[in-house]
Design a protein around this motif. Structure first.
Motif, PDB file in Angstrom:
ATOM      1  N   GLU A   1       0.842  -1.187   0.000  1.00 12.25           N
ATOM      2  CA  GLU A   1       0.000   0.000   0.000  1.00 12.25           C
ATOM      3  C   GLU A   1       0.883   1.246   0.000  1.00 12.25           C
ATOM      4  O   GLU A   1       1.855   1.299   0.740  1.00 12.25           O
ATOM      5  CB  GLU A   1      -0.806  -0.083   1.288  1.00 12.25           C
ATOM      6  N   LEU A   2       0.515   2.207  -0.819  1.00 19.39           N
ATOM      7  CA  LEU A   2       1.300   3.445  -0.869  1.00 19.39           C
ATOM      8  C   LEU A   2       0.382   4.660  -0.953  1.00 19.39           C
ATOM      9  O   LEU A   2      -0.715   4.575  -1.497  1.00 19.39           O
ATOM     10  CB  LEU A   2       2.224   3.462  -2.085  1.00 19.39           C
ATOM     11  N   CYS A   3       0.869   5.758  -0.434  1.00 21.61           N
ATOM     12  CA  CYS A   3       0.113   6.999  -0.585  1.00 21.61           C
ATOM     13  C   CYS A   3       0.445   7.610  -1.949  1.00 21.61           C
ATOM     14  O   CYS A   3       1.415   7.231  -2.592  1.00 21.61           O
ATOM     15  CB  CYS A   3       0.438   7.976   0.531  1.00 21.61           C
TER      16      CYS A   3
ATOM     17  N   PHE B   1      -4.169   6.182   1.055  1.00 25.19           N
ATOM     18  CA  PHE B   1      -3.340   5.029   0.736  1.00 25.19           C
ATOM     19  C   PHE B   1      -4.048   4.119  -0.260  1.00 25.19           C
ATOM     20  O   PHE B   1      -5.179   3.688  -0.024  1.00 25.19           O
ATOM     21  CB  PHE B   1      -2.998   4.251   2.001  1.00 25.19           C
TER      22      PHE B   1
END
Lengths: 120, 120
Positions: free
Chosen positions: A59-61, A99
């Motif tokens: 998961e990434l912003c 996210f």
DNA sequence: CAAACACTTGCACGTTTGTTCAAATGTATG
DNA sequence: CATACATTTGAACAAACGTGCAAGTGTTTG
């Protein structure tokens, strides 16, 4: 060879009627074909494909996504919207940050559909 | 949260450096990512996807292909060229006719590549 | 409550892309 | 050898698309 006797123009000139019928069946389910095309189209663009590949890991912003793929935040956000609409990715808000991650259920559904078609 | 201390503009502002590094690795092999995108792009267009789906069944000449998918012969031929260039389809000439079929080897290679990426 | 920040969105721009028509190529056939 | 035919190709056009900027939203923080 069976040929239609009309056809003044070079059109609707069918060589093997049976094959054509079978072929038509293969793509008869217009909605499903369209759906497949949409998924492929989504993955067929560099920015979006990179996003998906990156999110397969974690998961990434949006900010980090943009940094990772060396792209404009705005560009990434635009493409995320498309992936979101197609339910290929999902998101989770945490304060002012968002996210993104892969929406596994939908991805798996998509893969299944494609396999059904290719492995008949 | 680790933050870069510069960044006057809302850019290159990295929230989680480790994640970003891992993400970069995922898409480091530019050529392979490009190759994947090209294949998806090819399948992400209705005419071409239909051609591929139809050819998964059997070999067809351009004329019958066009008839089966209710498209212009010229349109089909144009798209066949792209699929041919990408080696997704192969062809066999028989007199004035040209029979197209799936190039299994290359398709399978493509599927493998995609699986490698998605199942790591 | 103002400033900073993460993200989204609308707009405008340039590019790419799919389609069609017309002409060209190459092959069979009378 | 001229005609018919299957296919390919080039040119032109419109539509779709990706990108970046600037402005907007919503949230945190001093």
């Amino acid at each position: 060879m069976k040929k239609e006797t009309n056809a003044p123009v070079c059109e609707v000139e069918i060589v093997d009627g049976k094959k054509v019928e079978k072929a038509k069946e293969k793509i008869a389910d217009t909605d499903q074909v369209l759906e497949m095309a949409d998924i492929f189209k989504l993955l067929g663009e560099l920015t979006r494909l990179k996003i998906v590949l990156v999110l397969l890991n974690s998961e990434l912003c949006v900010c980090d996504l943009a940094a990772a793929m060396d792209a404009n935040v705005s560009t990434v956000s635009h493409q995320l919207r498309l992936l979101r609409n197609a339910k290929l990715v999902k998101y989770r808000k945490e304060g002012k940050m968002v996210f993104y991650s892969i929406d596994d259920n939908h991805i798996n559904d998509a893969i299944k559909k494609i396999k059904e078609h290719t492995e008949e």
